[in-house]
Design an enzyme around this catalytic site. Structure first.
Site, short mmCIF file in Angstrom:
data_model
loop_
_atom_site.label_atom_id
_atom_site.label_comp_id
_atom_site.label_asym_id
_atom_site.label_seq_id
_atom_site.Cartn_x
_atom_site.Cartn_y
_atom_site.Cartn_z
N ASP A 38 -10.51 95.30 -8.32
CA ASP A 38 -10.58 94.86 -7.82
C ASP A 38 -10.26 96.76 -6.85
OD1 ASP A 38 -9.07 93.29 -4.15
OD2 ASP A 38 -10.11 95.77 -4.85
N HIS A 96 -12.74 92.92 -5.57
CA HIS A 96 -12.01 92.63 -4.52
C HIS A 96 -12.23 91.35 -4.27
CE1 HIS A 96 -9.77 92.70 -1.05
NE2 HIS A 96 -11.04 92.51 -0.24
N SER A 144 -6.64 89.92 1.53
CA SER A 144 -7.17 90.83 2.09
C SER A 144 -6.31 91.37 3.31
CB SER A 144 -8.74 90.80 1.58
OG SER A 144 -9.33 92.05 2.30
#
Ligand SMILES: CC(=O)SCCNC(=O)CCNC(=O)[C@H](O)C(C)(C)COP(=O)(O)OP(=O)(O)OC[C@H]1O[C@@H](n2cnc3c(N)ncnc32)[C@H](O)[C@@H]1OP(=O)(O)O
Ligand SMILES: N[C@@H](CCO)C(=O)O
EC number: 2.3.1.31
Length: 355
Positions: free
Chosen positions: A303, A332, A150
Site C-alpha cells: 500500500d 491500497h 481507507s
C-alpha cells in the site's frame, strides 16, 4: 426546484431498497459550524437476531456508496463471509458523498439553493456522529463488527472511540489513526487538478468535472502499485507513444467523473486530510489506548497511500489489537479485491475470540 443531484450509484442492486434517514435537528460540527439537518442514504440486509448481537456495520471508502453487496461482493452477500441470512448488515452513504446523503449539491434549507462551495468542512468525527444518530434511529444498541477501509476505516476508528463498549469488534483496513503529510499530499495534488478546471467555482453540478478526471488518474497511482501496472498495463517493446497505462488512467478518470462529482470529492478528501483520532484527546496514542473493543488492523504490504506501518501502529496502541497483512500487487485497493486473504484473516480473528 430540488437540484439534489444524487448520482445513481453504479453499484445499486435493483432489488435492494435504499432507505433515507432524515435528521431535522442542526448537527454541530467539529469546526463549530452547524449543518441545518441532514439525510443519510443507507441499506440494511438480513435481520436483527433475538440476542441482538449480529450487527455488521460497514463504512465505505472515498467513492463508495451504501450498496456494500455490490462493491464488496466477495465479502458481503448470501454464502459470503458476512451473510445476510446470519447477520444484520448495515451500510450508510457517508455525509458529503453524492450517493443519497447530504452533500454539496444538496439543497441548503437556509437558502433553498444547493450548498455548492458553502458546504461545511466535515471531519471523520462529524461523520461518526451522523452514523451514531442513524444507529439510534434504527434502535441498534450494540454493534458486533464495525468494518471500514481507507476513509471508511478512519470513520470506523472515530466511531469505535465514540461507541466504546457498544462495539465488540472493530476492523480497520488500509487506513490510519492520523493522516500523514504523504497522504494529504496526494489529496492536495488531486484538488489542484480540480482547481485547474476552468469550470471550478461555477455553481453547477458539473463544475470541475474534467479536473476530477485528472484527480482520479493521480489517485489511481496511489491506489495501486508498480507491480500491478507491470502486470496489466505493459506494452510491446516497439511502442513509442499511446501507452496502455495512459489510456487506462484516462479511462478510470472518465469513469469516476461520470459517477461522482467534484464538490463531493473535494469535501471527502478534505475530511481524509483532517483525520486525527488524537485531536483534543491528548494525542493519537492516548486516544487509541481508550478504545475498549477488539481491534483488527489489516495492512497491505504494498500500500503506497496508507502504509502498513500505520495499521501496525493502530494494533500496537489499542487495548486489544491484532495486526494482519494482505500480500498483494494491487497495493491500497487490495482491500477491495483480495477476498480470499480477507476471509482467511477475518475467520482467524473471530476464531481467536471464539466469536
Ligand atoms: C470499501 C469501499 O468503500 S470501496 C468503495 C466502493 N467502490 C469503490 O471503491 C469503487 C472502486 N472500485 C474499484 O476501485 C474497483 O472496482 C476495483 C478496485 C474493485 C477493481 O478495479 P477495476 O477498475 O474494476 O479493475 P481494473 O483497475 O483492473 O480496471 C478494469 C477496467 O479498466 C479497463 N481497462 C483496463 N486496462 C485498460 C486500458 N489500458 N485502457 C483502457 N481501459 C482499460 C477495463 O476494460 C475495465 O473496464 P470496466 O471497469 O468498464 O470493466
Ligand atoms: N479506490 C477506492 C478506495 C480508495 O481509498 C475508492 O475509489 O473509493
Amino acid at each position: 426546484m430540488n437540484l439534489t443531484m444524487n448520482l445513481k450509484s453504479p453499484y445499486l442492486i435493483i432489488d435492494m431498497a435504499q432507505e433515507t434517514y432524515t435528521n431535522e435537528d442542526p448537527l454541530k460540527l467539529e469546526s463549530g459550524e452547524f449543518l441545518p439537518g441532514f439525510q443519510l442514504a443507507y441499506t440494511t440486509q438480513g435481520h436483527l437476531n433475538t440476542s441482538k448481537d449480529n450487527v455488521i456495520w460497514v463504512i465505505h471508502a472515498l467513492t463508495g456508496d451504501a450498496n456494500v453487496q455490490e462493491w464488496w461482493s466477495g465479502l458481503v452477500g448470501e454464502d459470503k463471509f458476512y451473510d445476510p441470512t446470519k447477520h444484520f448488515i448495515v451500510c450508510a452513504n457517508l455525509l458529503g458523498s453524492c450517493y443519497g446523503s447530504t452533500q454539496p449539491l444538496s439543497e441548503n434549507p437556509k437558502t433553498g439553493k444547493p450548498y455548492y462551495y458553502d458546504f461545511p468542512h466535515l471531519t471523520t468525527k462529524d461523520m461518526a456522529l451522523s452514523l451514531d444518530l442513524l444507529r439510534e434511529h434504527l434502535g441498534i444498541m450494540e454493534i458486533n463488527t464495525l468494518i471500514g477501509g481507507s476513509l471508511g476505516g478512519q470513520v470506523a476508528l472515530e466511531w469505535a472511540y465514540l461507541l466504546k463498549h457498544k462495539v465488540k469488534n472493530t476492523v480497520i483496513l488500509a487506513s490510519n489513526a492520523k493522516t500523514s503529510p504523504w497522504t494529504i499530499g496526494f489529496n492536495e495534488t488531486q484538488r489542484m487538478a480540480i482547481e485547474s478546471d476552468s469550470t471550478w467555482g461555477q455553481s453547477t453540478p458539473e463544475a470541475g468535472k474534467k479536473g476530477l478526471e485528472a484527480a482520479r488518474a493521480i489517485a489511481m497511482l496511489s491506489y495501486r502499485h508498480p507491480e500491478n501496472f507491470a502486470e496489466n498495463q505493459a506494452d510491446a517493446e516497439d511502442k513509442t507513444d499511446q501507452f496502455r497505462v495512459s489510456s487506462y488512467l484516462r479511462y478510470q478518470g472518465n469513469k469516476l467523473a461520470n459517477r461522482f462529482n467534484a464538490l463531493s470529492y473535494w469535501t471527502l478528501t478534505k475530511t481524509m486530510d483532517s483525520h486525527d483520532l488524537g485531536r483534543g484527546r491528548g494525542g493519537v496514542k492516548k486516544a487509541l489506548s481508550e478504545i475498549p473493543s477488539r481491534v483488527l488492523a489489516i495492512g497491505v504490504d504494498r500500500d503506497l497511500l496508507f502504509l502498513r506501518e500505520e495499521s501496525q501502529f493502530i494494533a500496537q496502541n489499542v487495548q486489544l489489537g491484532t495486526y494482519r497483512e494482505i500480500q498483494s500487487p494491487y497495493g491500497h485497493d487490495a482491500f477491495l479485491i483480495e477476498y480470499s486473504q480477507l476471509s482467511y484473516i477475518l475467520s482467524s480473528f473471530y476464531l481467536e475470540a471464539n466469536d
